[in-house]
Design a protein around this motif. Structure first.
Motif, PDB file in Angstrom:
ATOM      1  N   ASP A  78     104.246  29.837  95.950  1.00 52.37           N
ATOM      2  CA  ASP A  78     103.756  31.194  96.203  1.00 52.37           C
ATOM      3  C   ASP A  78     102.285  31.127  96.608  1.00 52.37           C
ATOM      4  O   ASP A  78     101.430  30.690  95.831  1.00 52.37           O
ATOM      5  CB  ASP A  78     103.924  32.041  94.937  1.00 52.37           C
ATOM      6  N   ALA A  79     101.983  31.564  97.828  1.00 54.39           N
ATOM      7  CA  ALA A  79     100.606  31.503  98.325  1.00 54.39           C
ATOM      8  C   ALA A  79      99.648  32.306  97.454  1.00 54.39           C
ATOM      9  O   ALA A  79      98.493  31.914  97.260  1.00 54.39           O
ATOM     10  CB  ALA A  79     100.558  32.020  99.769  1.00 54.39           C
ATOM     11  N   VAL A  80     100.118  33.424  96.912  1.00 51.58           N
ATOM     12  CA  VAL A  80      99.271  34.259  96.050  1.00 51.58           C
ATOM     13  C   VAL A  80      98.878  33.486  94.793  1.00 51.58           C
ATOM     14  O   VAL A  80      97.708  33.470  94.390  1.00 51.58           O
ATOM     15  CB  VAL A  80     100.003  35.564  95.668  1.00 51.58           C
ATOM     16  N   MET A  81      99.853  32.814  94.169  1.00 51.05           N
ATOM     17  CA  MET A  81      99.571  32.066  92.951  1.00 51.05           C
ATOM     18  C   MET A  81      98.673  30.867  93.225  1.00 51.05           C
ATOM     19  O   MET A  81      97.799  30.531  92.415  1.00 51.05           O
ATOM     20  CB  MET A  81     100.874  31.603  92.296  1.00 51.05           C
ATOM     21  N   LEU A  82      98.848  30.214  94.355  1.00 53.14           N
ATOM     22  CA  LEU A  82      98.018  29.063  94.687  1.00 53.14           C
ATOM     23  C   LEU A  82      96.552  29.487  94.811  1.00 53.14           C
ATOM     24  O   LEU A  82      95.653  28.791  94.311  1.00 53.14           O
ATOM     25  CB  LEU A  82      98.498  28.424  95.984  1.00 53.14           C
ATOM     26  N   GLU A  83      96.315  30.629  95.444  1.00 56.97           N
ATOM     27  CA  GLU A  83      94.946  31.120  95.573  1.00 56.97           C
ATOM     28  C   GLU A  83      94.364  31.513  94.217  1.00 56.97           C
ATOM     29  O   GLU A  83      93.184  31.273  93.938  1.00 56.97           O
ATOM     30  CB  GLU A  83      94.897  32.315  96.533  1.00 56.97           C
ATOM     31  N   ARG A  84      95.187  32.116  93.368  1.00 60.20           N
ATOM     32  CA  ARG A  84      94.716  32.489  92.032  1.00 60.20           C
ATOM     33  C   ARG A  84      94.360  31.238  91.222  1.00 60.20           C
ATOM     34  O   ARG A  84      93.357  31.211  90.509  1.00 60.20           O
ATOM     35  CB  ARG A  84      95.789  33.304  91.302  1.00 60.20           C
ATOM     36  N   ALA A  85      95.180  30.208  91.342  1.00 60.16           N
ATOM     37  CA  ALA A  85      94.909  28.966  90.613  1.00 60.16           C
ATOM     38  C   ALA A  85      93.613  28.320  91.099  1.00 60.16           C
ATOM     39  O   ALA A  85      92.796  27.860  90.297  1.00 60.16           O
ATOM     40  CB  ALA A  85      96.081  28.004  90.771  1.00 60.16           C
ATOM     41  N   LYS A  86      93.420  28.278  92.402  1.00 56.82           N
ATOM     42  CA  LYS A  86      92.196  27.691  92.963  1.00 56.82           C
ATOM     43  C   LYS A  86      90.958  28.439  92.484  1.00 56.82           C
ATOM     44  O   LYS A  86      89.953  27.831  92.098  1.00 56.82           O
ATOM     45  CB  LYS A  86      92.277  27.705  94.495  1.00 56.82           C
ATOM     46  N   LYS A  87      91.043  29.756  92.473  1.00 56.98           N
ATOM     47  CA  LYS A  87      89.923  30.576  92.021  1.00 56.98           C
ATOM     48  C   LYS A  87      89.613  30.314  90.550  1.00 56.98           C
ATOM     49  O   LYS A  87      88.445  30.207  90.159  1.00 56.98           O
ATOM     50  CB  LYS A  87      90.248  32.055  92.242  1.00 56.98           C
ATOM     51  N   GLU A  88      90.646  30.196  89.742  1.00 57.85           N
ATOM     52  CA  GLU A  88      90.455  29.954  88.314  1.00 57.85           C
ATOM     53  C   GLU A  88      89.843  28.577  88.065  1.00 57.85           C
ATOM     54  O   GLU A  88      88.973  28.418  87.205  1.00 57.85           O
ATOM     55  CB  GLU A  88      91.794  30.088  87.584  1.00 57.85           C
ATOM     56  N   ILE A  89      90.298  27.594  88.814  1.00 59.49           N
ATOM     57  CA  ILE A  89      89.750  26.247  88.671  1.00 59.49           C
ATOM     58  C   ILE A  89      88.264  26.228  89.017  1.00 59.49           C
ATOM     59  O   ILE A  89      87.438  25.646  88.298  1.00 59.49           O
ATOM     60  CB  ILE A  89      90.526  25.254  89.554  1.00 59.49           C
ATOM     61  N   VAL A  90      87.903  26.888  90.103  1.00 62.30           N
ATOM     62  CA  VAL A  90      86.500  26.939  90.510  1.00 62.30           C
ATOM     63  C   VAL A  90      85.654  27.629  89.449  1.00 62.30           C
ATOM     64  O   VAL A  90      84.530  27.202  89.144  1.00 62.30           O
ATOM     65  CB  VAL A  90      86.353  27.665  91.861  1.00 62.30           C
ATOM     66  N   SER A  91      86.194  28.667  88.818  1.00 63.72           N
ATOM     67  CA  SER A  91      85.427  29.412  87.810  1.00 63.72           C
ATOM     68  C   SER A  91      85.108  28.559  86.591  1.00 63.72           C
ATOM     69  O   SER A  91      84.133  28.810  85.885  1.00 63.72           O
ATOM     70  CB  SER A  91      86.208  30.656  87.373  1.00 63.72           C
ATOM     71  N   VAL A  92      85.931  27.537  86.343  1.00 64.69           N
ATOM     72  CA  VAL A  92      85.720  26.697  85.160  1.00 64.69           C
ATOM     73  C   VAL A  92      85.145  25.329  85.519  1.00 64.69           C
ATOM     74  O   VAL A  92      84.208  24.847  84.885  1.00 64.69           O
ATOM     75  CB  VAL A  92      87.056  26.518  84.394  1.00 64.69           C
ATOM     76  N   ILE A  93      85.692  24.701  86.546  1.00 64.60           N
ATOM     77  CA  ILE A  93      85.271  23.348  86.920  1.00 64.60           C
ATOM     78  C   ILE A  93      84.058  23.375  87.845  1.00 64.60           C
ATOM     79  O   ILE A  93      83.259  22.455  87.867  1.00 64.60           O
ATOM     80  CB  ILE A  93      86.434  22.592  87.590  1.00 64.60           C
ATOM     81  N   GLY A  94      83.944  24.459  88.631  1.00 63.23           N
ATOM     82  CA  GLY A  94      82.792  24.607  89.506  1.00 63.23           C
ATOM     83  C   GLY A  94      83.079  24.361  90.976  1.00 63.23           C
ATOM     84  O   GLY A  94      82.338  24.840  91.836  1.00 63.23           O
ATOM     85  N   SER A  95      84.124  23.620  91.283  1.00 68.40           N
ATOM     86  CA  SER A  95      84.463  23.354  92.680  1.00 68.40           C
ATOM     87  C   SER A  95      85.909  22.858  92.751  1.00 68.40           C
ATOM     88  O   SER A  95      86.560  22.636  91.732  1.00 68.40           O
ATOM     89  CB  SER A  95      83.528  22.301  93.283  1.00 68.40           C
TER      90      SER A  95
END
Length: 314
Positions: free
Chosen positions: A58-75
């Motif tokens: 699901d493209a929507v979920m992939l974008e949400r996951a990427k955003k969440e990772i960046v918010s915690v990991i930084g990149s």
């Protein structure tokens, strides 16, 4: 509508299984069902030098996951995202990002709460939404409405029984076919009302909605979830390096059965060892804090050196 923060299921237990990998840095992991990115964050935090292949259909979920990772990991420097089904991953995908083989992989076979609460695709009974249920809406496959409106009685009965284990499968299937002659099913509410009317009130389950099994069955049918589950487990197991670990989380008996028997088949090849004699279940504390975890089951398997395995059998 505000969204509750996502809590990954069995987080400690998933990481403990992946830490059983016998390989050393640089490690490569794959999250085959990115979802909200909860498990991916934990993997990247636990293995600070590891790289992660991030998969979701699901493209929507992939974008949400990427955003969440960046918010915690930084990149996303250590992350390689792909929109696809985890059953479609192959060596070409790994080669494209310089991955020699997987040291660990995770698949969470449950559907994200986002789909139920915020996707607007008819996964829930609480809101009036189009009867869609596709995890890949951009792909022109059949919707749940298509299944309900154009399947035969026998096919509907088979779907409801095989994928929902619904004892009222035949009655509900008959009622659907009769009702659609007057008006096609368009929304989840249309279907909920029919299911409620088809099951005598005294037989309604106490803790779940009477349409739960029907909705589960339709979702599995539309997305071919069980087919992809078995194929995907075999694909990812094959892509593991020696010493690598595959972890699978399931949420109902049909999924768990597939994981269990596929793991047994893989063990029979003498290339794998099952790490979990019984499924790992959430603790009472986790269930209190995250009710979505209550039916989760975690199993793990490890790829072993077949030469060593032969020696053990002497």
């Amino acid at each position: 509508m505000s969204e509750s923060p996502h809590i990954p299921v069995l987080p400690k237990e998933v990481i403990e299984l992946l830490q059983k990998t016998e390989n050393t840095e640089p490690l490569w992991f794959l999250d085959g069902t990115a979802g909200e990115g909860g498990h991916s964050k934990l993997i990247l935090q636990t293995f600070p030098k590891a790289k992660l292949i991030l998969i979701d259909r699901d493209a929507v979920m992939l974008e949400r996951a990427k955003k969440e990772i960046v918010s915690v990991i930084g990149s996303l420097d250590r992350v390689h995202p792909f929109q696809m089904n985890f059953s479609e991953v192959d060596q070409d995908i790994l080669d494209s990002v310089g991955c020699p083989g997987l040291d660990g992989a995770l698949v969470d076979l449950g559907v994200s709460l986002f789909h139920f609460l915020h996707s607007g695709r008819g996964f829930t009974f609480k809101n009036d939404e189009p009867l869609d249920m596709r995890l890949e809406p951009q792909v022109g496959r059949k919707t749940a409405a298509d299944v309900v409106n154009y399947s035969t009685v026998l096919h509907l009965k088979k779907v409801f029984w095989d994928y929902g284990e619904e004892r009222w499968a035949l009655k509900i299937a008959n009622n659907i076919v009769q009702a659609r002659h007057k008006k096609k099913f368009e929304t989840n509410t249309d279907l909920v009302k029919l299911v409620e009317a088809s099951i005598p009130r005294k037989f309604w389950p106490k803790e779940t909605h009477p349409a739960t099994r029907i909705f589960q069955a339709l979702r599995i049918e539309v997305n071919e979830e069980l087919i992809h589950a078995e194929k995907g487990i075999r694909v990812l197991a094959d892509l593991l390096r020696i010493g690598g670990v595959l972890s699978c989380i399931s949420f109902h008996s049909l999924e768990d059965r597939i994981v269990k028997w596929t793991f047994r088949d893989l063990k029979a090849t003498e290339h794998f060892e099952i790490l979990t004699k019984k499924p790992i279940l959430p603790t009472d504390t986790e269930i209190r804090e995250n009710r979505a975890s209550r039916s989760a089951k975690l199993r793990g398997i490890q790829k072993i050196n077949p030469i060593l395995n032969k020696r053990w059998e002497r």
